[in-house]
Design a protein around this motif. Sequence first.
Motif, PDB file in Angstrom:
ATOM      1  N   ARG A 115       7.913  -0.324   4.641  1.00  0.00           N
ATOM      2  CA  ARG A 115       7.105  -0.571   6.740  1.00  0.00           C
ATOM      3  C   ARG A 115       8.448  -1.693   6.620  1.00  0.00           C
ATOM      4  NH1 ARG A 115       3.858   0.234   9.164  1.00  0.00           N
ATOM      5  NH2 ARG A 115       3.018   1.467   8.282  1.00  0.00           N
ATOM      6  N   THR A 116       8.989  -2.071   5.936  1.00  0.00           N
ATOM      7  CA  THR A 116       9.558  -3.264   5.935  1.00  0.00           C
ATOM      8  C   THR A 116      10.985  -3.526   5.467  1.00  0.00           C
ATOM      9  OG1 THR A 116       8.780  -4.891   3.737  1.00  0.00           O
ATOM     10  CG2 THR A 116       7.803  -4.731   6.473  1.00  0.00           C
ATOM     11  N   GLU A 117      12.164  -4.124   5.394  1.00  0.00           N
ATOM     12  CA  GLU A 117      13.124  -4.463   4.960  1.00  0.00           C
ATOM     13  C   GLU A 117      13.212  -4.840   3.765  1.00  0.00           C
ATOM     14  OE1 GLU A 117      17.922  -4.617   5.990  1.00  0.00           O
ATOM     15  OE2 GLU A 117      16.315  -5.906   6.913  1.00  0.00           O
ATOM     16  N   ALA A 118      12.156  -6.222   3.424  1.00  0.00           N
ATOM     17  CA  ALA A 118      12.160  -6.743   2.645  1.00  0.00           C
ATOM     18  C   ALA A 118      10.883  -5.693   1.266  1.00  0.00           C
ATOM     19  CB  ALA A 118      11.148  -7.377   3.009  1.00  0.00           C
ATOM     20  N   GLN A 119      10.329  -4.931   1.576  1.00  0.00           N
ATOM     21  CA  GLN A 119      10.072  -4.095   0.596  1.00  0.00           C
ATOM     22  C   GLN A 119      10.758  -2.943   0.342  1.00  0.00           C
ATOM     23  OE1 GLN A 119       6.905  -2.790   3.345  1.00  0.00           O
ATOM     24  NE2 GLN A 119       5.037  -3.875   2.543  1.00  0.00           N
ATOM     25  N   ARG A 120      11.789  -2.751   0.655  1.00  0.00           N
ATOM     26  CA  ARG A 120      12.666  -1.379   0.656  1.00  0.00           C
ATOM     27  C   ARG A 120      13.641  -2.510  -0.601  1.00  0.00           C
ATOM     28  NH1 ARG A 120      17.590  -0.063   4.383  1.00  0.00           N
ATOM     29  NH2 ARG A 120      17.357  -1.572   3.973  1.00  0.00           N
ATOM     30  N   ASP A 157       2.980  10.579   7.245  1.00  0.00           N
ATOM     31  CA  ASP A 157       3.064  10.109   8.935  1.00  0.00           C
ATOM     32  C   ASP A 157       2.266   9.902   8.889  1.00  0.00           C
ATOM     33  OD1 ASP A 157       5.856  11.267   7.192  1.00  0.00           O
ATOM     34  OD2 ASP A 157       5.426  13.014   8.672  1.00  0.00           O
ATOM     35  N   GLU A 158       0.895   9.940   9.806  1.00  0.00           N
ATOM     36  CA  GLU A 158      -0.085   9.320  10.636  1.00  0.00           C
ATOM     37  C   GLU A 158      -0.250   7.784   9.659  1.00  0.00           C
ATOM     38  OE1 GLU A 158      -4.395  10.839  11.835  1.00  0.00           O
ATOM     39  OE2 GLU A 158      -2.911  11.591  10.956  1.00  0.00           O
ATOM     40  N   LYS A 184       0.981  -0.998  -0.125  1.00  0.00           N
ATOM     41  CA  LYS A 184       0.076   0.167   0.344  1.00  0.00           C
ATOM     42  C   LYS A 184       0.963   1.495  -0.336  1.00  0.00           C
ATOM     43  CE  LYS A 184      -1.841  -1.608   3.613  1.00  0.00           C
ATOM     44  NZ  LYS A 184      -1.585  -2.937   3.595  1.00  0.00           N
ATOM     45  N   ILE A 185       1.133   1.787  -0.850  1.00  0.00           N
ATOM     46  CA  ILE A 185       1.902   3.184  -1.683  1.00  0.00           C
ATOM     47  C   ILE A 185       1.190   4.617  -0.613  1.00  0.00           C
ATOM     48  CG2 ILE A 185       3.426   3.946  -2.700  1.00  0.00           C
ATOM     49  CD1 ILE A 185       3.617   1.774  -3.851  1.00  0.00           C
ATOM     50  N   GLY A 186       1.323   5.608  -0.764  1.00  0.00           N
ATOM     51  CA  GLY A 186       0.340   6.667   0.190  1.00  0.00           C
ATOM     52  C   GLY A 186       1.108   8.152  -1.109  1.00  0.00           C
ATOM     53  N   LEU A 187      -0.012   8.659  -1.835  1.00  0.00           N
ATOM     54  CA  LEU A 187       0.428   9.333  -2.691  1.00  0.00           C
ATOM     55  C   LEU A 187      -0.192  10.572  -2.746  1.00  0.00           C
ATOM     56  CD1 LEU A 187       0.242   7.601  -6.474  1.00  0.00           C
ATOM     57  CD2 LEU A 187       2.879   8.344  -5.009  1.00  0.00           C
ATOM     58  N   VAL A 246      -1.612   1.514   8.091  1.00  0.00           N
ATOM     59  CA  VAL A 246      -2.418   2.136   6.483  1.00  0.00           C
ATOM     60  C   VAL A 246      -1.667   1.823   5.587  1.00  0.00           C
ATOM     61  CG1 VAL A 246      -4.064   3.863   5.640  1.00  0.00           C
ATOM     62  CG2 VAL A 246      -4.152   3.384   8.297  1.00  0.00           C
ATOM     63  N   LEU A 247      -0.661   2.820   5.712  1.00  0.00           N
ATOM     64  CA  LEU A 247       0.477   3.116   4.972  1.00  0.00           C
ATOM     65  C   LEU A 247       1.636   1.520   4.590  1.00  0.00           C
ATOM     66  CD1 LEU A 247       0.600   6.567   3.863  1.00  0.00           C
ATOM     67  CD2 LEU A 247      -0.566   4.861   3.053  1.00  0.00           C
ATOM     68  N   ASP A 248       2.156   0.893   3.317  1.00  0.00           N
ATOM     69  CA  ASP A 248       3.679   0.317   3.454  1.00  0.00           C
ATOM     70  C   ASP A 248       4.468   1.494   2.892  1.00  0.00           C
ATOM     71  OD1 ASP A 248       2.902  -2.392   4.447  1.00  0.00           O
ATOM     72  OD2 ASP A 248       1.641  -2.577   2.772  1.00  0.00           O
ATOM     73  N   VAL A 249       4.247   2.472   2.811  1.00  0.00           N
ATOM     74  CA  VAL A 249       5.483   2.956   1.899  1.00  0.00           C
ATOM     75  C   VAL A 249       5.183   4.625   1.851  1.00  0.00           C
ATOM     76  CG1 VAL A 249       6.366   3.349  -0.937  1.00  0.00           C
ATOM     77  CG2 VAL A 249       5.727   0.836  -0.066  1.00  0.00           C
ATOM     78  N   THR A 250       5.719   5.755   1.957  1.00  0.00           N
ATOM     79  CA  THR A 250       5.845   7.193   1.594  1.00  0.00           C
ATOM     80  C   THR A 250       6.771   7.553   0.872  1.00  0.00           C
ATOM     81  OG1 THR A 250       6.986   7.485   3.895  1.00  0.00           O
ATOM     82  CG2 THR A 250       4.631   7.078   4.156  1.00  0.00           C
ATOM     83  N   THR A 251       6.124   7.956  -0.191  1.00  0.00           N
ATOM     84  CA  THR A 251       7.404   8.404  -1.427  1.00  0.00           C
ATOM     85  C   THR A 251       7.735   9.865  -0.764  1.00  0.00           C
ATOM     86  OG1 THR A 251       5.260   9.623  -1.627  1.00  0.00           O
ATOM     87  CG2 THR A 251       5.489   7.158  -2.401  1.00  0.00           C
TER      88      THR A 251
END
Length: 281
Positions: A215-220, A73-74, A27-30, A80-85
């Motif tokens: 959120r996780t090292e694996a996602q990064r 950030d919240e 889940k990516i926040g944009l 709710v998000l896994d990734v912020t951009t």
Amino acid sequence: MWVTAVVLTAAAATASPAVEPAPDTVKIGLQSVIAPFVLSDYSSGLLVDVLRAAFASQHMPVEFRYLPNMRFDEQFRQGVLDVTTSSSPQQAQEGYLGHWPVTHFQNMAITLRSKIPTMSNLDELKKYRVTAFRSARRVLGPAYVAATENHPHYREAVTMPSGALFLERTDVIISQPDIFLYYLRQQLPQRPNTDTELAYHDVLGPGRFYWMRFRTEAQRDAFERGVAQLYASGEIDRILTRYQRDYGITRDFFIALDCRFRPQQAPQKCKKLSKEWESPP
């Protein structure tokens, strides 16, 4: 007993192999709309397509969630998000920051070359009618605030009115050039190529680099492998070429990625920019 054993053995031999569970959707926040990087259809845009392609190369589905920047950030903290951009090394947050910036945002003062061919500093804005993007004063720093404070002909627009420059309703537009050109094509589609008519004045200070936080090292690690694969396969060029054809954009938004994976394309610019992103704002 022997017959039972044979039946069980045969059943085991014909059983379907274990199926690995499908990977979780990332889940990516944009930011809601920042065309042409995030388009109003909520399913495309240069940033949207590159992020989707990078994760797809690692067989990871994505879901984009669109919201104002102040809520990223919240939402990340709440899971709710896994990734912020739009993160940076200076922000103290949980999760895993990317190893390098992904996007670059450089606003300019844009004018008609025939009217204002040169501009050397921010104070010159006081002489002209200025139209900026919404919240420009909040993000462009104290020098910009000082230059536009009590300015009788300064305004910020919700939608970038690029066409107003050619209609002589304003003298200067403050915008990222790709965004300016996107809206210019939307508002004045009948105009021929306008590149030679425009002047871009770099008087607003250094641009901003944005990292992604996971959120996780694996996602990064999956995302960064995916970006490397996009460059190795040429998919990044196919995506950029399509947006250049349709919207006239440049590669500047992803200059940080170009400098990481193809620094030979612009060695001097990459050397300069790398010093900027290694220094705190």
